[in-house]
Design a protein around this motif. Sequence first.
Motif, short mmCIF file in Angstrom:
data_model
loop_
_atom_site.label_atom_id
_atom_site.label_comp_id
_atom_site.label_asym_id
_atom_site.label_seq_id
_atom_site.Cartn_x
_atom_site.Cartn_y
_atom_site.Cartn_z
N GLU A 177 3.23 -0.60 4.72
CA GLU A 177 1.86 -0.97 5.06
C GLU A 177 1.38 -1.83 3.90
OE1 GLU A 177 -2.55 0.96 5.41
OE2 GLU A 177 -0.86 2.20 6.03
N ARG A 183 0.82 -1.21 0.00
CA ARG A 183 0.00 0.00 0.00
C ARG A 183 0.86 1.26 0.00
NH1 ARG A 183 -4.87 -1.74 3.24
NH2 ARG A 183 -5.88 -3.09 1.71
N TRP A 233 -4.94 -2.77 10.13
CA TRP A 233 -3.94 -2.73 9.08
C TRP A 233 -2.79 -3.66 9.41
CZ3 TRP A 233 0.91 -0.04 9.72
CH2 TRP A 233 1.06 0.59 10.94
N LYS A 234 -1.95 -3.89 8.42
CA LYS A 234 -0.85 -4.83 8.55
C LYS A 234 0.44 -4.16 8.10
CE LYS A 234 -0.03 -9.66 7.36
NZ LYS A 234 -0.60 -10.79 6.59
N SER A 268 -1.49 -5.00 2.32
CA SER A 268 -2.86 -5.48 2.35
C SER A 268 -3.03 -6.44 3.53
CB SER A 268 -3.18 -6.19 1.04
OG SER A 268 -4.44 -6.79 1.09
N ALA A 269 -4.17 -6.37 4.20
CA ALA A 269 -4.39 -7.15 5.42
C ALA A 269 -4.40 -8.66 5.16
CB ALA A 269 -5.69 -6.74 6.08
#
Length: 98
Positions: free
Chosen positions: A31, A10, A78-79, A33-34
């Motif tokens: 960051e 992201r 978020w991841k 995608s989850a």
Amino acid sequence: MAKSAYQILRKPVITEKGLGVKETESTLVFEVSANATKTEIKEAVQKTFKVKVDTVRTANFVGKERRRGKFSGYRPDWKKAYVRLKTGEKMPEYAENL
């Protein structure tokens, strides 16, 4: 359906800690995608930045509650991914203008 590298990665996490590990440990922080896996993250970084990836570590974060007057809501979950490059790889400069 395969996800593109830009759907997986992201944005870079540009914080004091993120820039510190970038300089000392040859690690990039993103960051992501989850629902992205470590393998997908590794392939996306290799494809986007043309570098060899050594390891990928991930951390999931739960969204915090935020209030705006009497209204309350939650920030999204978020991841974060810590991507370590192999020794001898040139560090890509995604934060050149800071």
